[in-house]
Design an enzyme around this catalytic site. Structure first.
Site, mmCIF file in Angstrom:
data_model
loop_
_atom_site.group_PDB
_atom_site.id
_atom_site.type_symbol
_atom_site.label_atom_id
_atom_site.label_comp_id
_atom_site.label_asym_id
_atom_site.label_seq_id
_atom_site.Cartn_x
_atom_site.Cartn_y
_atom_site.Cartn_z
ATOM 1 N N GLU A 30 8.990 88.697 22.106
ATOM 2 C CA GLU A 30 8.496 87.795 23.146
ATOM 3 C C GLU A 30 9.332 87.884 24.424
ATOM 4 O O GLU A 30 10.572 87.957 24.310
ATOM 5 C CB GLU A 30 8.585 86.344 22.650
ATOM 6 C CG GLU A 30 7.464 85.987 21.738
ATOM 7 C CD GLU A 30 7.586 84.574 21.192
ATOM 8 O OE1 GLU A 30 7.246 84.391 20.032
ATOM 9 O OE2 GLU A 30 8.030 83.667 21.929
ATOM 10 N N ARG A 42 6.955 82.559 13.693
ATOM 11 C CA ARG A 42 7.827 83.371 14.540
ATOM 12 C C ARG A 42 7.327 84.809 14.478
ATOM 13 O O ARG A 42 6.938 85.302 13.409
ATOM 14 C CB ARG A 42 9.280 83.330 14.053
ATOM 15 C CG ARG A 42 10.055 82.101 14.435
ATOM 16 C CD ARG A 42 10.353 82.051 15.949
ATOM 17 N NE ARG A 42 11.169 80.901 16.310
ATOM 18 C CZ ARG A 42 10.690 79.706 16.659
ATOM 19 N NH1 ARG A 42 9.388 79.487 16.676
ATOM 20 N NH2 ARG A 42 11.518 78.728 16.995
ATOM 21 N N HIS A 100 3.195 81.367 22.965
ATOM 22 C CA HIS A 100 4.133 80.483 22.228
ATOM 23 C C HIS A 100 3.983 79.022 22.691
ATOM 24 O O HIS A 100 4.920 78.426 23.213
ATOM 25 C CB HIS A 100 5.590 80.968 22.397
ATOM 26 C CG HIS A 100 6.495 80.467 21.308
ATOM 27 N ND1 HIS A 100 7.570 81.185 20.818
ATOM 28 C CD2 HIS A 100 6.486 79.325 20.584
ATOM 29 C CE1 HIS A 100 8.181 80.504 19.873
ATOM 30 N NE2 HIS A 100 7.535 79.352 19.714
ATOM 31 N N ILE A 101 2.784 78.478 22.435
ATOM 32 C CA ILE A 101 2.507 77.089 22.868
ATOM 33 C C ILE A 101 2.178 76.177 21.686
ATOM 34 O O ILE A 101 1.504 75.161 21.845
ATOM 35 C CB ILE A 101 1.348 77.042 23.902
ATOM 36 C CG1 ILE A 101 0.090 77.772 23.369
ATOM 37 C CG2 ILE A 101 1.772 77.607 25.242
ATOM 38 C CD1 ILE A 101 -1.177 77.483 24.161
ATOM 39 N N THR A 148 1.665 81.286 13.966
ATOM 40 C CA THR A 148 2.265 80.355 14.933
ATOM 41 C C THR A 148 3.712 80.074 14.538
ATOM 42 O O THR A 148 4.310 79.116 15.018
ATOM 43 C CB THR A 148 1.498 79.007 14.975
ATOM 44 O OG1 THR A 148 1.414 78.504 13.636
ATOM 45 C CG2 THR A 148 0.121 79.144 15.564
ATOM 46 N N ARG A 158 6.259 71.045 6.436
ATOM 47 C CA ARG A 158 5.548 69.994 7.181
ATOM 48 C C ARG A 158 4.349 70.563 7.947
ATOM 49 O O ARG A 158 3.266 69.993 7.933
ATOM 50 C CB ARG A 158 6.492 69.337 8.186
ATOM 51 C CG ARG A 158 7.633 68.568 7.570
ATOM 52 C CD ARG A 158 8.402 67.884 8.698
ATOM 53 N NE ARG A 158 9.619 67.289 8.223
ATOM 54 C CZ ARG A 158 10.783 67.931 8.145
ATOM 55 N NH1 ARG A 158 10.861 69.190 8.531
ATOM 56 N NH2 ARG A 158 11.853 67.320 7.708
ATOM 57 N N ILE A 159 4.577 71.701 8.629
ATOM 58 C CA ILE A 159 3.481 72.249 9.450
ATOM 59 C C ILE A 159 2.427 72.898 8.550
ATOM 60 O O ILE A 159 1.217 72.713 8.745
ATOM 61 C CB ILE A 159 4.027 73.255 10.494
ATOM 62 C CG1 ILE A 159 5.070 72.570 11.380
ATOM 63 C CG2 ILE A 159 2.885 73.811 11.351
ATOM 64 C CD1 ILE A 159 5.809 73.502 12.331
HETATM 65 C C1 GLV Z 1 8.795 76.310 18.424
HETATM 66 O O1 GLV Z 1 8.589 77.468 18.355
HETATM 67 C C2 GLV Z 1 9.553 75.614 17.440
HETATM 68 O O2 GLV Z 1 10.173 76.232 16.580
HETATM 69 O O3 GLV Z 1 9.581 74.376 17.499
#
Ligand code: GLV
Length: 363
Positions: free
Chosen positions: A287, A258, A305-306, A256, A158-159
């Site tokens: 982290e 992990r 991590h935003i 973005t 999805r991302i």
């Molecule tokens: C944030 O890091 C997530 O996995 O939603």
């Protein structure tokens, strides 16, 4: 005799959502991140039936053993590498996450990191603030453009596909590899054959001109690489020294997903040696500890991590987690359960709980 459901929230939830939880149980919370250790997690959760977690809450076997009543974990994140689903099979413990509601926010941030690193915006901002600017200069802070360049997307879920749509809007060429390709170490011929018949691959080709390739081809040909795969045993340090060595010298690397998908030492060495042009990073191997090399490098853009941190998305994630709890307690399988198979047994195992007694919210 029926008992009241004990619900423990790690982190903060909006008040209206805390109130909804309090309609079905006794709610307490622990909002501690710095120095949070296993003993804190156990102390907070040892009597819990249900916990709402975030990625920094490590659900170790010791935590599970110390929380004998635990029946459900509602993770407020799409990634869930802090929870081992196999460990949750026995009781069983129902686990949910928050897919679908954070795709745009996370892709926005990934694209922002890509543009920021590509156009050197953090360096430019510092240059102005530090008083170095003397007027227009033809060769000042030259960056790289996106149009016509190739972006390689690792993980086209999805991302990843939201990132691809943004890249298309900037007239980029798109290649991607899917999680299965990474796992199977598939080659381009096998992948092309399967992409020709796969409905999603065909749709992405048609809509975005995106081409599915092997990881090796993606690494060799991309000007920008963005990671969007989950962290699991197949992707631990997926991108290490051999992978950085394959990348183009002008490549900008964005993560973005992990931190543990990348060998951070190898990334530091690749940046030091000029094997890649720069990086945009929202996640890190340990982290919140960030390697010195990354902290010092002017060609690296850092974020804490935003990825999903927009007001509307963080609310939607919290609401989805709370709704999952309410749904499960009402005897319905939440769509976002990660271990749907356990649900029938889970429902049978439920202690007699008093869902009608209003619980107090404590912190
Ligand atoms: C944030 O890091 C997530 O996995 O939603």
């Amino acid at each position: 005799m029926s008992k009241q459901v004990q619900i423990v929230v790690f982190g903060k939830l909006p008040e209206d959502l805390m109130a909804r939880l309090a309609e079905v149980g006794a709610v307490s919370s622990l909002d501690k991140k710095e120095g949070l250790v296993e003993a804190d997690i156990i102390a907070a959760a040892c009597a819990a039936d249900i916990i709402l977690t975030e990625p920094y809450v490590q659900i170790t076997p010791a935590v599970l053993a110390a929380c004998p009543n635990l029946r459900m974990i509602a993770q407020r994140a799409v990634g869930y590498d802090n929870i081992n689903l196999d460990d949750c099979l026995h009781r069983p413990i129902l686990v949910t996450n928050t897919p679908g509601v954070l795709d745009n926010a996370t892709a926005d941030l990934a694209f922002a990191l890509l543009l920021t690193a590509g156009r050197r915006i953090v360096e430019a901002d510092k240059y102005v603030r530090d008083g170095h600017w003397r007027g227009f200069e033809n060769d000042l802070l030259l960056g790289c453009e996106l149009a016509g360049r190739t972006i390689g997307i690792v993980g086209m879920g999805r991302i990843g596909s939201a990132m691809a749509r943004r890249a298309r809007g900037f007239s980029m060429d798109i290649v991607y590899c899917r999680a299965a390709d990474v796992k199977d170490d598939a080659n381009d011929e096998t992948i092309a054959a399967s992409a020709g018949v796969d409905e999603k691959d065909r749709k992405w080709k048609q809509e975005l001109g995106a081409r599915r390739v092997s990881l090796k081809t993606l690494l060799q040909h991309s000007d920008f690489i963005s990671l969007h795969c989950p962290h699991n045993k197949d992707t631990e340090k997926l991108i290490g020294a051999p992978q950085f060595a394959l990348m183009k010298k002008n490549c900008i690397f964005v993560n973005t997903a992990r931190g543990k998908v990348v060998d951070e030492d190898a990334l530091c060495r690749a940046l030091e040696k000029g094997q890649i042009r720069g990086a945009g990073l929202d996640v890190f191997y340990n982290e919140p500890v960030v390697s010195e090399t990354l902290l010092k490098a002017s060609n690296v853009v850092l974020a804490p991590h935003i990825g999903s941190a927009s007001e509307e998305t963080r609310y939607a994630m919290a609401a989805l987690a709370v709704n999952s709890v309410l749904k499960a307690l009402a005897g319905t399988l939440p769509d976002n359960a990660l271990n749907k198979d356990v649900f029938d047994q889970w429902r049978k195992n439920q202690p007699e709980i008093d869902k009608t007694r209003q619980g107090a919210v404590q912190s």
